[in-house]
Design a protein around this motif. Structure first.
Motif, short mmCIF file in Angstrom:
data_model
loop_
_atom_site.label_atom_id
_atom_site.label_comp_id
_atom_site.label_asym_id
_atom_site.label_seq_id
_atom_site.Cartn_x
_atom_site.Cartn_y
_atom_site.Cartn_z
N SER A 116 42.69 33.43 42.30
CA SER A 116 42.40 32.87 40.97
C SER A 116 41.42 33.74 40.20
O SER A 116 41.60 33.98 38.99
N PHE A 117 40.39 34.24 40.88
CA PHE A 117 39.38 35.05 40.20
C PHE A 117 39.83 36.50 40.01
O PHE A 117 39.80 37.03 38.90
N ILE A 118 40.22 37.14 41.12
CA ILE A 118 40.43 38.59 41.13
C ILE A 118 41.80 38.97 40.59
O ILE A 118 41.94 39.95 39.85
N HIS A 119 42.83 38.21 40.95
CA HIS A 119 44.20 38.61 40.63
C HIS A 119 44.78 37.88 39.43
O HIS A 119 45.90 38.18 39.01
N LEU A 120 44.07 36.91 38.89
CA LEU A 120 44.58 36.19 37.73
C LEU A 120 43.60 36.23 36.55
O LEU A 120 43.95 36.69 35.46
N LEU A 121 42.39 35.74 36.77
CA LEU A 121 41.44 35.64 35.66
C LEU A 121 40.99 37.01 35.18
O LEU A 121 40.89 37.26 33.97
N SER A 122 40.73 37.92 36.11
CA SER A 122 40.29 39.26 35.70
C SER A 122 41.36 40.00 34.89
O SER A 122 41.07 40.54 33.83
N PRO A 123 42.63 40.04 35.35
CA PRO A 123 43.65 40.67 34.53
C PRO A 123 43.86 39.97 33.19
O PRO A 123 44.14 40.63 32.18
N ALA A 124 43.72 38.64 33.18
CA ALA A 124 43.90 37.91 31.92
C ALA A 124 42.86 38.32 30.89
O ALA A 124 43.16 38.40 29.69
#
Length: 348
Positions: free
Chosen positions: A70-78
């Motif tokens: 959720s943090f590294i692979h989703l929120l950061s790219p978003a």
């Protein structure tokens, strides 16, 4: 970034390593399916039976994987996607005025939406059980780690150590559940909870499949995604394996695992088909992937922190009364899953 290097239009997909990209569809299909389906099948078949300790490791490891995703692979790219210079000034205005990117706002919207829906469902289920005079433990304190929380908190699975009167009371509760059709409601609530978790994972898997199909740095990304999908599948599969469902719903965990297994290969196949026109850095692609990543991040954040960590460590009778060594081991497994996925975020 200069106008000469900024490509916000269509096209831009790499045409290199075509044969290996095609092969990646099947390689990732095997790795993803193995990760998601092995925990489910091993609990159902004697010849795949694995020790309980392995399941416990996978369960806690999976919690760390989901939270790191959720943090590294989703929120950061978003944050990067919705902060792209290809987007119109309107997308930048919120950031400049309130110093908060749209990605964080969308993640919060998703998180609170899931919370409100679950709150309403929980209150409805609790009221329905109370009207029937059925004892109900809101967080499953009286049950072990297999217990589901919320309206599905009355579990038909026997718990070791129950006294005769407690077992009789639970049997009466279960008979009442079946009589009034609430057992089906309980199963449906569990299924919905798992698919909320899987929805966030599937969106992410589809997007990384599209990216893998057109990214110029294919070789490094391919190796990382093979491990990424297998670990993420293991985290999801360990949760699917512990669903307590009536016999007629036993197919649900298998279907869920298969959906996970085919999603990234499907994304790769679609990406290969449109690689000459699909530019992952284009305005449209940045908005679509940024919004979906943000919403998925909120879903996995809520699921990971509330459904998994809180109910596994704080509201679980087995963990509350467990020796310090067992608790420390579980936390280390969770941190190991988080660390592995955070490390993989270095490349993907």
């Amino acid at each position: 970034m200069s106008d000469s290097t900024l490509n916000c239009g269509n096209g831009g997909g790499a045409n290199t390593y075509t044969s290996l990209r095609i092969a990646s569809v099947f390689i990732i299909l095997v790795g993803s399916s193995f990760g998601a389906l092995f925990p489910v099948l091993s609990r159902r078949t004697s010849w795949l039976r694995v020790p309980k300790g392995v399941f416990d490791f996978a369960k806690y490891f999976g919690s760390g994987v989901i939270i790191a995703t959720s943090f590294i692979h989703l929120l950061s790219p978003a944050l990067d996607e919705l902060g792209s210079p290809c987007l119109s000034p309107a997308w930048q205005e919120y950031t400049q005025t309130f110093h908060q990117p749209y990605a964080l706002a969308l993640a919060m919207l998703s998180l609170f939406s899931i919370f409100i829906v679950e709150l309403i469902a929980f209150r409805w289920g609790t009221a329905k059980l109370a009207a029937l005079g059925i004892n109900h433990d809101a967080h499953g304190h009286g049950l072990g780690s297999h217990a589901a929380h919320g309206p599905e908190g009355v579990s038909p699975v026997a718990v070791d150590g129950d006294s005769g009167s407690e077992k009789t009371e639970k049997t009466d509760d279960i008979e009442a559940l079946h009589k009034h059709g609430i057992a089906d409601d309980s199963a449906l609530a569990q299924i919905i909870g798992v698919f909320i978790l899987e929805f966030g994972v599937l969106l992410h898997s589809l997007l990384i499949g599209l990216t893998l199909a057109v990214d110029p740095d294919f070789k490094v990304l391919f190796v990382v995604i093979v491990f990424h999908q297998m670990f993420e599948g293991l985290g999801l599969g360990s949760r699917l394996a512990f669903m307590n469902l009536p016999a007629r719903y036993n197919y649900v965990p298998i279907i869920a695992g298969m959906l996970y297994g085919i999603t990234t290969p499907l994304g790769i196949a679609v990406g290969l088909g449109i690689r000459n026109t699909y530019n992952p850095n284009s305005t449209t692609a940045s908005i679509v992937s940024g919004v979906l990543d943000s919403l998925s991040a909120g879903i996995l954040l809520y699921t990971g922190m509330v459904e998994l960590l809180a109910h596994e460590f704080l509201f679980n009778k087995d963990m509350i009364n467990a020796p310090n060594g067992k608790v420390a081991y579980a936390v280390c497994c969770m941190l190991f899953g988080w660390g592995i996925m955070a490390l993989l975020g270095r490349w993907a």
